[in-house]
Design an enzyme around this catalytic site. Structure first.
Site, PDB file in Angstrom:
ATOM      1  N   GLY A  50     105.154 -67.602 102.943  1.00  0.00           N
ATOM      2  CA  GLY A  50     105.401 -66.210 102.592  1.00  0.00           C
ATOM      3  C   GLY A  50     104.993 -65.188 103.640  1.00  0.00           C
ATOM      4  O   GLY A  50     105.621 -64.144 103.770  1.00  0.00           O
ATOM      5  N   GLU A  80      97.744 -63.215 104.698  1.00  0.00           N
ATOM      6  CA  GLU A  80      98.444 -63.618 103.485  1.00  0.00           C
ATOM      7  C   GLU A  80      99.639 -62.708 103.279  1.00  0.00           C
ATOM      8  O   GLU A  80      99.673 -61.592 103.786  1.00  0.00           O
ATOM      9  CB  GLU A  80      97.499 -63.455 102.278  1.00  0.00           C
ATOM     10  CG  GLU A  80      96.787 -64.741 101.896  1.00  0.00           C
ATOM     11  CD  GLU A  80      97.531 -65.495 100.812  1.00  0.00           C
ATOM     12  OE1 GLU A  80      98.778 -65.487 100.818  1.00  0.00           O
ATOM     13  OE2 GLU A  80      96.862 -66.101  99.981  1.00  0.00           O
ATOM     14  N   ASP A  81     100.623 -63.200 102.527  1.00  0.00           N
ATOM     15  CA  ASP A  81     101.726 -62.334 102.169  1.00  0.00           C
ATOM     16  C   ASP A  81     101.317 -61.418 101.022  1.00  0.00           C
ATOM     17  O   ASP A  81     101.409 -60.197 101.102  1.00  0.00           O
ATOM     18  CB  ASP A  81     102.979 -63.148 101.796  1.00  0.00           C
ATOM     19  CG  ASP A  81     102.695 -64.205 100.730  1.00  0.00           C
ATOM     20  OD1 ASP A  81     101.520 -64.448 100.401  1.00  0.00           O
ATOM     21  OD2 ASP A  81     103.665 -64.792 100.246  1.00  0.00           O
ATOM     22  N   LYS A 112      98.038 -57.217  94.687  1.00  0.00           N
ATOM     23  CA  LYS A 112      98.262 -56.921  93.261  1.00  0.00           C
ATOM     24  C   LYS A 112      96.928 -57.020  92.535  1.00  0.00           C
ATOM     25  O   LYS A 112      96.635 -58.029  91.892  1.00  0.00           O
ATOM     26  CB  LYS A 112      99.179 -58.003  92.657  1.00  0.00           C
ATOM     27  CG  LYS A 112     100.649 -57.792  92.767  1.00  0.00           C
ATOM     28  CD  LYS A 112     101.332 -58.862  91.888  1.00  0.00           C
ATOM     29  CE  LYS A 112     102.695 -59.186  92.407  1.00  0.00           C
ATOM     30  NZ  LYS A 112     103.313 -60.324  91.690  1.00  0.00           N
ATOM     31  N   PHE A 133     107.334 -58.798  90.129  1.00  0.00           N
ATOM     32  CA  PHE A 133     107.636 -59.934  90.991  1.00  0.00           C
ATOM     33  C   PHE A 133     108.435 -59.445  92.193  1.00  0.00           C
ATOM     34  O   PHE A 133     109.506 -58.861  92.054  1.00  0.00           O
ATOM     35  CB  PHE A 133     108.393 -61.040  90.254  1.00  0.00           C
ATOM     36  CG  PHE A 133     108.294 -62.325  91.010  1.00  0.00           C
ATOM     37  CD1 PHE A 133     107.191 -63.148  90.864  1.00  0.00           C
ATOM     38  CD2 PHE A 133     109.270 -62.687  91.939  1.00  0.00           C
ATOM     39  CE1 PHE A 133     107.058 -64.313  91.614  1.00  0.00           C
ATOM     40  CE2 PHE A 133     109.147 -63.847  92.690  1.00  0.00           C
ATOM     41  CZ  PHE A 133     108.039 -64.656  92.522  1.00  0.00           C
ATOM     42  N   ASP A 140     109.456 -65.205  98.335  1.00  0.00           N
ATOM     43  CA  ASP A 140     110.598 -65.888  97.720  1.00  0.00           C
ATOM     44  C   ASP A 140     110.550 -65.868  96.201  1.00  0.00           C
ATOM     45  O   ASP A 140     109.510 -65.627  95.585  1.00  0.00           O
ATOM     46  CB  ASP A 140     110.605 -67.356  98.151  1.00  0.00           C
ATOM     47  CG  ASP A 140     109.522 -68.156  97.426  1.00  0.00           C
ATOM     48  OD1 ASP A 140     108.342 -67.763  97.536  1.00  0.00           O
ATOM     49  OD2 ASP A 140     109.855 -69.122  96.722  1.00  0.00           O
ATOM     50  N   ARG A 146     113.727 -64.890 101.031  1.00  0.00           N
ATOM     51  CA  ARG A 146     112.730 -64.638 102.077  1.00  0.00           C
ATOM     52  C   ARG A 146     113.312 -63.818 103.221  1.00  0.00           C
ATOM     53  O   ARG A 146     112.598 -63.103 103.915  1.00  0.00           O
ATOM     54  CB  ARG A 146     112.218 -65.968 102.656  1.00  0.00           C
ATOM     55  CG  ARG A 146     111.420 -66.816 101.686  1.00  0.00           C
ATOM     56  CD  ARG A 146     110.781 -67.973 102.439  1.00  0.00           C
ATOM     57  NE  ARG A 146     110.285 -69.014 101.552  1.00  0.00           N
ATOM     58  CZ  ARG A 146     109.105 -68.986 100.948  1.00  0.00           C
ATOM     59  NH1 ARG A 146     108.307 -67.969 101.113  1.00  0.00           N
ATOM     60  NH2 ARG A 146     108.721 -69.971 100.163  1.00  0.00           N
TER      61      ARG A 146
HETATM   62  P1  IMP Z   1      97.354 -66.092  94.126  1.00  0.00           P
HETATM   63  O1  IMP Z   1      96.692 -67.389  94.475  1.00  0.00           O
HETATM   64  O2  IMP Z   1      97.589 -65.951  92.656  1.00  0.00           O
HETATM   65  O3  IMP Z   1      96.679 -64.895  94.723  1.00  0.00           O
HETATM   66  O4  IMP Z   1      98.856 -66.194  94.659  1.00  0.00           O
HETATM   67  C1  IMP Z   1      99.235 -65.807  95.918  1.00  0.00           C
HETATM   68  C2  IMP Z   1     100.538 -66.486  96.214  1.00  0.00           C
HETATM   69  O5  IMP Z   1     101.415 -66.481  95.080  1.00  0.00           O
HETATM   70  C3  IMP Z   1     101.291 -65.748  97.292  1.00  0.00           C
HETATM   71  O6  IMP Z   1     100.914 -66.227  98.558  1.00  0.00           O
HETATM   72  C4  IMP Z   1     102.737 -66.034  96.948  1.00  0.00           C
HETATM   73  O7  IMP Z   1     103.139 -67.266  97.506  1.00  0.00           O
HETATM   74  C5  IMP Z   1     102.740 -66.152  95.443  1.00  0.00           C
HETATM   75  N1  IMP Z   1     103.119 -64.888  94.775  1.00  0.00           N
HETATM   76  C6  IMP Z   1     102.332 -64.109  94.018  1.00  0.00           C
HETATM   77  N2  IMP Z   1     102.992 -63.018  93.591  1.00  0.00           N
HETATM   78  C7  IMP Z   1     104.234 -63.124  94.119  1.00  0.00           C
HETATM   79  C8  IMP Z   1     105.401 -62.264  94.070  1.00  0.00           C
HETATM   80  O8  IMP Z   1     105.438 -61.183  93.458  1.00  0.00           O
HETATM   81  N3  IMP Z   1     106.491 -62.710  94.738  1.00  0.00           N
HETATM   82  C9  IMP Z   1     106.507 -63.874  95.435  1.00  0.00           C
HETATM   83  N4  IMP Z   1     105.439 -64.688  95.524  1.00  0.00           N
HETATM   84  C10 IMP Z   1     104.311 -64.316  94.864  1.00  0.00           C
END
Ligand code: IMP
Length: 158
Positions: A50, A80-81, A112, A133, A140, A146
């Site tokens: 991402g 991170e994305d 977020k 989302f 993605d 992407r």
């Molecule tokens: P976390 O571990 O819950 O913080 O998740 C982070 C990862 O979840 C990111 O690196 C993304 O790959 C994915 N992710 C979380 N929210 C989104 C979104 O809104 N769109 C796409 N991918 C997301």
């Protein structure tokens, strides 16, 4: 609005941050990182997939002789994305410290905070976003979108 549902091949995706907004913010982050790391050794670690497009732009906005590395993590099941629950970032930070990293700072294009379950600090944040989302600019939905040149809200699955 000129930048709403902007590309015909992604009809369910509404633009949130267009190319100009992304470029401006990435340049700002790059300038801050350049100032903070001047005279220090810097390795940028991109979390695949991402953060790939974001990182490609960010490293070109950092005016330092940095190293660039890539790492894959399986989430849902640094740079991170998007930081959502924070679980991915927490896991990564622990792994890096366990492997002897003396100093780690985190950079995420999108944060977020409303979804956080792990208290992680994001040192450099592009945009704080609501619980929607998002796709595009590396993000993605089921491995698609992407390559959208903007960050958009997936309003409906096309
Ligand atoms: P976390 O571990 O819950 O913080 O998740 C982070 C990862 O979840 C990111 O690196 C993304 O790959 C994915 N992710 C979380 N929210 C989104 C979104 O809104 N769109 C796409 N991918 C997301």
């Amino acid at each position: 609005m000129a930048e709403d549902f902007s590309v015909p091949w992604a009809p369910g995706v509404r633009v949130l941050y267009g190319q100009a907004a992304l470029a401006t913010r990435v340049a700002e982050l790059g300038s801050r990182i350049t100032a903070d790391y001047a005279g220090r050794a810097l390795t940028v670690l991109c979390v695949l997939k991402g953060a790939s497009l974001f990182t490609a732009d960010l490293v070109r906005a950092i005016a330092l002789p940095l190293r660039l590395e890539f790492l894959g993590v399986a989430s849902y099941g640094s740079v991170e994305d998007i930081v959502d629950t924070g679980l991915t970032l927490r896991f990564l930070l622990q792994a890096l410290v366990a492997r002897g990293c003396r100093s780690v700072r985190t950079c995420a294009l999108l944060d977020k905070p409303s979804r956080r379950v792990e208290a992680v600090t994001v040192d450099y944040t592009g945009f704080v976003v609501e619980d929607r989302f998002l796709v595009g600019y590396g993000l993605d939905h089921e491995e698609r979108w992407r390559n959208l040149p903007f960050v958009g809200v997936l309003e409906r699955s096309p």
